[in-house]
Enzyme design. Sequence first.
Site, PDB file in Angstrom:
ATOM      1  CG  ASN A 139       7.371 -16.001   0.840  1.00 39.89           C
ATOM      2  OD1 ASN A 139       8.553 -15.988   1.154  1.00 39.89           O
ATOM      3  ND2 ASN A 139       6.402 -16.173   1.713  1.00 39.89           N
ATOM      4  CG  ASN A 176      12.386 -13.632   4.796  1.00 38.37           C
ATOM      5  OD1 ASN A 176      11.228 -13.748   4.389  1.00 38.37           O
ATOM      6  ND2 ASN A 176      13.413 -13.431   3.981  1.00 38.37           N
ATOM      7  CG  ASP A 177       6.833 -15.349   5.136  1.00 39.39           C
ATOM      8  OD1 ASP A 177       7.629 -14.862   4.321  1.00 39.39           O
ATOM      9  OD2 ASP A 177       6.080 -16.304   4.871  1.00 39.39           O
ATOM     10  N   GLY A 198       4.706 -11.395   2.157  1.00 33.35           N
ATOM     11  CA  GLY A 198       5.826 -12.314   2.284  1.00 33.35           C
ATOM     12  C   GLY A 198       6.822 -12.346   1.141  1.00 33.35           C
ATOM     13  CG  ASP A 214      11.627 -13.502  -0.022  1.00 33.76           C
ATOM     14  OD1 ASP A 214      11.869 -13.787  -1.206  1.00 33.76           O
ATOM     15  OD2 ASP A 214      11.262 -14.343   0.817  1.00 33.76           O
ATOM     16  CG  ASP A 261       9.090   8.231  -3.441  1.00 35.12           C
ATOM     17  OD1 ASP A 261       8.298   7.810  -4.300  1.00 35.12           O
ATOM     18  OD2 ASP A 261       8.717   8.630  -2.317  1.00 35.12           O
ATOM     19  CD  GLU A 321       6.751   9.553  -7.657  1.00 32.73           C
ATOM     20  OE1 GLU A 321       5.668   8.950  -7.746  1.00 32.73           O
ATOM     21  OE2 GLU A 321       7.303   9.796  -6.561  1.00 32.73           O
TER      22      GLU A 321
END
Length: 646
Positions: free
Chosen positions: A154, A159-160, A180, A182, A359, A388
């Site tokens: 973090n 920006n949390d 948190g 980033d 994905d 995947e």
Amino acid sequence: MKTLKLTLSTLLVAIVFSCQETTSEEKVVSEPVTEIQNDIEKVEPPHWWIGFKNQNLQLLVKHPNIGKATPKMSYQGVSIIKVHKADSPNYLFLDLEISETAKAGQFNIKFQHEDGSELIQTYELKSREKPAEDYVGFDSSDAIYLITPDRFANANPQNDSVEGLLQQGIDRTDNYARHGGDIQGITKYLDYIEDLGFTAVWPSPVLINDMPNGSYHGYAMTDFYRVDPRFGTLDDYRNLADDLRSRNMKLIMDQVANHCGLEHWWMKDLPFKDWVNYQDLYEENIDNWDWKVTKTSNHRRTTNQDPYASQIDHREMSDGWFVSSMPDLNQRNPFMANYIIQNSIWWVETLGLGGIRQDTYPYPDKTFMSQWAGAIMTEYPNFSIVGEEWSYNPLLIGYWQEGHENKDQYDSNLKSTMDFAMQKHIVDALNEEESWDKGLVKMYEGLANDFAYTSPKDIMAFLDNHDKSRVFTEFNGDVANTKMALSYLLMLPRIPQIYYGTEILMDDFDNPGDHGLIRTDFPGGWEGDTINAFTGEGLSDAQKEMKSFLKKILNYRKTSEAIHNGKTMHFAPQDGVYVLARFIENETIVHVINKNETPIEIDLNYYEEIGLKGKTLKNVITGNTMVWDESLKLNKKGSVILTTKL
């Protein structure tokens, strides 16, 4: 193969533009843009580039009653070929043709209504920052560091929590809340990642997941063109890509073509009646749909290959919602298909990507996925995409790789797929007691399956990831087994991926396999952490030793042509010992796995085919040298890595 790719990549365009209107050859005079105007609620892609092989672009335009408007524009080299109305009156889809004569610049698209009112949107075409050939993807020379961004570091606590989003705040005591981490946190510690010896970084998705819960993982996107503000900004994302590039490292973007998040902005006003699969269940049972939509997915991915599969089974796999909070996108809708392809290309160009990880690869329509991959590889011939496929069956892994001779003639255009089979072989081999059909023979026979693969060295191998239990947990806290597994992984003719924290023996002992626990915070990534893995403060001796062990192998691997491109030879395990060699003209490296708890001496004459008799080799870990002669004494359980590079 190039011809096939071009055919596939243009197939969707042919579908959409099958009713093209002819345009006159008269010269178009560009109207100057005096000021930027943004009257329209949403236009996607938000901008584009000149100079692509595919000169067609389809714009999604979203605005109240825009379907009743007539769009017009005037810009040299760009023309509106066709306008498509959607089922919803609030959408238009514009087919543009961007000729080779088009230049970078801005132009206005005017949307005129019958009552004389007019909306104006300024659109921009940009120059491409580098030639298509310079987008070089990951390969067997790389080692990839996989990160769950919310749990790594973090660097920007400001920006949390972002006002207006459905999930607020952070709670590091809750494994399924946001913690948190980033994008800036990844950038801040690139020195650490590079120093370990990694050459590529794969963060799980950082696009916005404006969901009421579980928004931290990134796989329930609610806007495919917006970075989640809790992870940072588009500039932060670009800075990460640029910093990696300056280090000759690559950024791999995790993308999702199969589904979106339930709170995606279009779910409140779907453009077409078939924009998402099982849309009727969602719309007709809006207050009581959860169980019905969830029931539509059987997750039987083998229906993609099964010659006996029933249509209902295949439909429930490909169309069923992955989970009730992730609507399944209908790629058979040509507008959705174009949207996904263009979105992928937009991010490749915007970030200068070094690869895409796709994905849930087998879940979407497989014909579309071939077209998607083909369209990208046509534009970027040196690029890489890995899909995947969560399967322990080598037949399925091989099926999805480009060039594999499938009975149904399917060619995926996919350079790489993921080696879940090898992961299981390695774990089983080291956990089991030795016998004629158990133990190291599992590892040996797992690698022997490479005869079934078109290009084994282009397959991505791993020991753990964001969905699987930590490898240290898989080995029940056995450090020696963990080392043997990691060193073997890094010697294979594969593209290796290692999950963040593996280097310090992170685990999920408290609840093995629990996703929230697998994605534990990396110690030192938060102010006030009592343990700091970045500096080594507070780490145990075993953790420090593991980091050193992995660092030495990774940094050797960086410059090892034998590992990157060399031939492979291995010998059937004997007496709890398994030997594998990689060799090229001026380099041979030998990897010895020894499961014996007590000292053992092995006869080196048995391995004379490697051609090392009388040569001096260096131990990659200890730095000691030895002469390859009659025998080698192994004093303890573990791995020995010997190289002719002194």
